[in-house]
Design an enzyme around this catalytic site. Structure first.
Site, mmCIF file in Angstrom:
data_model
loop_
_atom_site.group_PDB
_atom_site.id
_atom_site.type_symbol
_atom_site.label_atom_id
_atom_site.label_comp_id
_atom_site.label_asym_id
_atom_site.label_seq_id
_atom_site.Cartn_x
_atom_site.Cartn_y
_atom_site.Cartn_z
ATOM 1 N N GLU A 281 -10.266 7.037 3.569
ATOM 2 C CA GLU A 281 -10.600 6.185 4.796
ATOM 3 C C GLU A 281 -10.450 5.116 4.665
ATOM 4 O O GLU A 281 -9.119 4.846 3.605
ATOM 5 C CB GLU A 281 -12.042 6.303 3.636
ATOM 6 N N LYS B 230 0.528 -1.326 0.195
ATOM 7 C CA LYS B 230 -0.207 -0.002 -0.061
ATOM 8 C C LYS B 230 0.802 1.452 0.075
ATOM 9 O O LYS B 230 0.320 2.321 -0.517
ATOM 10 C CB LYS B 230 -1.053 0.042 1.150
ATOM 11 N N SER C 22 1.378 -10.373 -0.905
ATOM 12 C CA SER C 22 1.100 -8.418 -0.888
ATOM 13 C C SER C 22 2.214 -7.635 -0.043
ATOM 14 O O SER C 22 1.589 -6.364 0.832
ATOM 15 C CB SER C 22 0.062 -8.453 -1.312
HETATM 16 C C1 LIG Z 1 -4.948 -4.139 1.480
HETATM 17 C C2 LIG Z 1 -4.571 -5.208 1.469
HETATM 18 C C3 LIG Z 1 -5.286 -5.807 0.332
HETATM 19 C C4 LIG Z 1 -5.868 -5.760 -1.207
HETATM 20 O O1 LIG Z 1 -6.010 -4.544 -1.453
HETATM 21 P P1 LIG Z 1 -5.807 -4.424 -2.702
HETATM 22 O O2 LIG Z 1 -6.229 -3.631 -3.471
HETATM 23 O O3 LIG Z 1 -6.990 -5.504 -3.448
HETATM 24 O O4 LIG Z 1 -4.222 -4.929 -3.134
HETATM 25 C C5 LIG Z 1 -4.068 -7.414 -0.113
HETATM 26 N N1 LIG Z 1 -3.075 -7.833 0.518
HETATM 27 C C6 LIG Z 1 -2.869 -6.540 2.087
HETATM 28 C C7 LIG Z 1 -1.442 -7.170 2.698
HETATM 29 C C8 LIG Z 1 -3.812 -5.762 2.356
HETATM 30 O O5 LIG Z 1 -2.834 -5.141 2.976
#
Ligand SMILES: *Cc1c(COP(=O)(O)O)cnc(C)c1O
Length: 393
Positions: A111, A89, A377
């Site tokens: 938000e 993020k 992610s």
């Molecule tokens: C917020 C988050 C997501 C989902 O958000 P996307 O916008 O779909 O990437 C996925 N993995 C993690 C670790 C997150 O913090």
């Protein structure tokens, strides 16, 4: 066919800017400037420098040997979990804070649901010394105390959304109301590849550093830039959009998207938005979203807070409808097992969101020599209590 956005702000039939008239000046100002600003060498220098020195990029592309042996393919993990603040993020919030500065904004609003985007936003506001207000549903504030504490430590003001179900969508309504009232000095940092045009495209471009790095990292390791598959989990779709971006128009690269099936697609408690969704407007764009027969947005559910979103970004709606993307829905149980498996086989505890992507191996088989890149992610620290409760650790 191109899978990128067209000059009207649509991916196929999805996207656009469905906004109240009062928001038009803000969104239009951004639309007219975002590509120009992003193309400035000075902007790019500052963005790249911060990604390197502050976020810690490039994130490694790690060959997961034991996982590969287990599933009979060459599995690489793109380690977004190693970024500062623990997920992808931050790539987006760094980009947007620089954008806000170029547009002369001195106040940021955002938000947040689970608080991850709120923390990533508060972090870059602290970095730049800019005022930050994060709207969060009253219920979420109670559920996500550690992230509320983080935001406060970072100097942000967390304002509770007291209306409706007091969760993410109500926080979004409050943020939009704030933006309408403060059109001149405030920039609204949206946290995923969603929202009115140009947000989905802007966020995707900031996150596209992920696939840009995958290309040269894979070239070093495999002698070729393109994997056979790139796999990512989808909440709103920003980590996936970034991981797919440079492969979208190359049909040799399989695009695999993983959504949260929660307790099962037909259980009434899921976030499998593409499969269950119908066309509608959410967050200012036309996309697929879960809704009742008369068009009310359905509360989503997933054990992972980051996938718990009732819509999906317009790029992903297009990838689903056009057949370019292969979509799977993974239940809570399968994701939790995959999270534990990665911990034991590779010594990496993943975010539960990312664990959904890892569970693909139970649902799809790959060929021995397939090069498969999974976008990891985020890291699992934030999810420790959920892991503890689930496995009785
Ligand atoms: C917020 C988050 C997501 C989902 O958000 P996307 O916008 O779909 O990437 C996925 N993995 C993690 C670790 C997150 O913090």
């Amino acid at each position: 066919m191109s899978y990128n956005i067209n000059n009207k702000g649509y991916y196929g039939e999805f996207g656009g800017a469905y906004i109240p008239e009062m928001l038009y000046p803000n969104v239009e100002e951004l639309r007219q400037n975002y590509l120009k600003v992003m193309a400035e060498p000075e902007f790019q220098n500052e963005f790249q420098q911060l990604l390197k020195d502050y976020v810690g990029r490039p994130s490694p592309l790690y060959f997961a040997e034991r996982l590969s042996e287990e599933y009979g393919a060459k599995i690489y993990l793109k380690r977004e979990d190693l970024n500062h603040t623990g997920a992808h993020k931050i790539n987006n919030t760094i980009g947007q804070i620089l954008m806000a500065q170029r547009l002369g904004k001195n106040r940021i609003i955002a938000e947040t649901g689970a608080g991850q985007h709120g923390v990533a936003t508060a972090t870059v506001c602290a970095l730049m010394g800019i005022e930050c207000v994060v709207y969060m549903g009253e219920i979420d504030i109670a559920r996500q105390a550690p992230n509320v504490a983080r935001m406060k430590m970072l100097g942000a003001e967390v304002r509770p959304a007291l209306s409706g179900s007091r969760t993410l969508k109500d926080a979004t309504n409050e943020a939009i109301r704030d933006w309408i009232n403060n059109p001149v000095d405030t920039h609204y940092i949206i946290g995923s590849a969603i929202g009115p045009h140009p947000y989905p495209d802007m966020v995707t471009r900031f996150q596209s550093i992920i696939s840009e790095e995958i290309k040269w990292q894979l070239k070093e390791k495999e002698g070729r830039e393109n994997p056979d598959y790139v796999i990512a989990c989808i909440g709103g779709g920003s980590n996936a959009a970034g991981a797919y971006y440079h492969f979208l128009d190359n049909p040799d690269v399989g695009i695999v998207a993983i959504e949260a099936a929660g307790k099962g697609i037909n259980s009434g408690e899921s976030a499998a938005t593409s499969v269950l969704g119908k066309e509608g407007i959410i967050h200012g764009c036309k996309t697929l979203l879960m809704q009742t027969d008369d068009g009310q947005i359905t509360e989503p559910y997933s054990i992972s807070a980051g996938l718990d979103y009732p819509g999906v970004g317009p790029l992903h709606a297009h990838l689903y409808r056009s057949g370019r993307g292969e979509f799977y829905s993974i239940t809570d149980d399968d994701a939790m097992k995959a999270g534990l498996e990665l911990s034991k086989t590779e010594g990496i505890i993943p975010a539960i969101e990312s664990a959904h992507a890892l569970a693909v191996f139970k649902h799809k088989t790959f060929k021995e020599n397939d090069v498969v890149v999974i976008n990891l992610s985020g890291r699992g620290d934030k999810d420790l209590n959920t892991y503890i409760d689930y496995f009785n650790l």
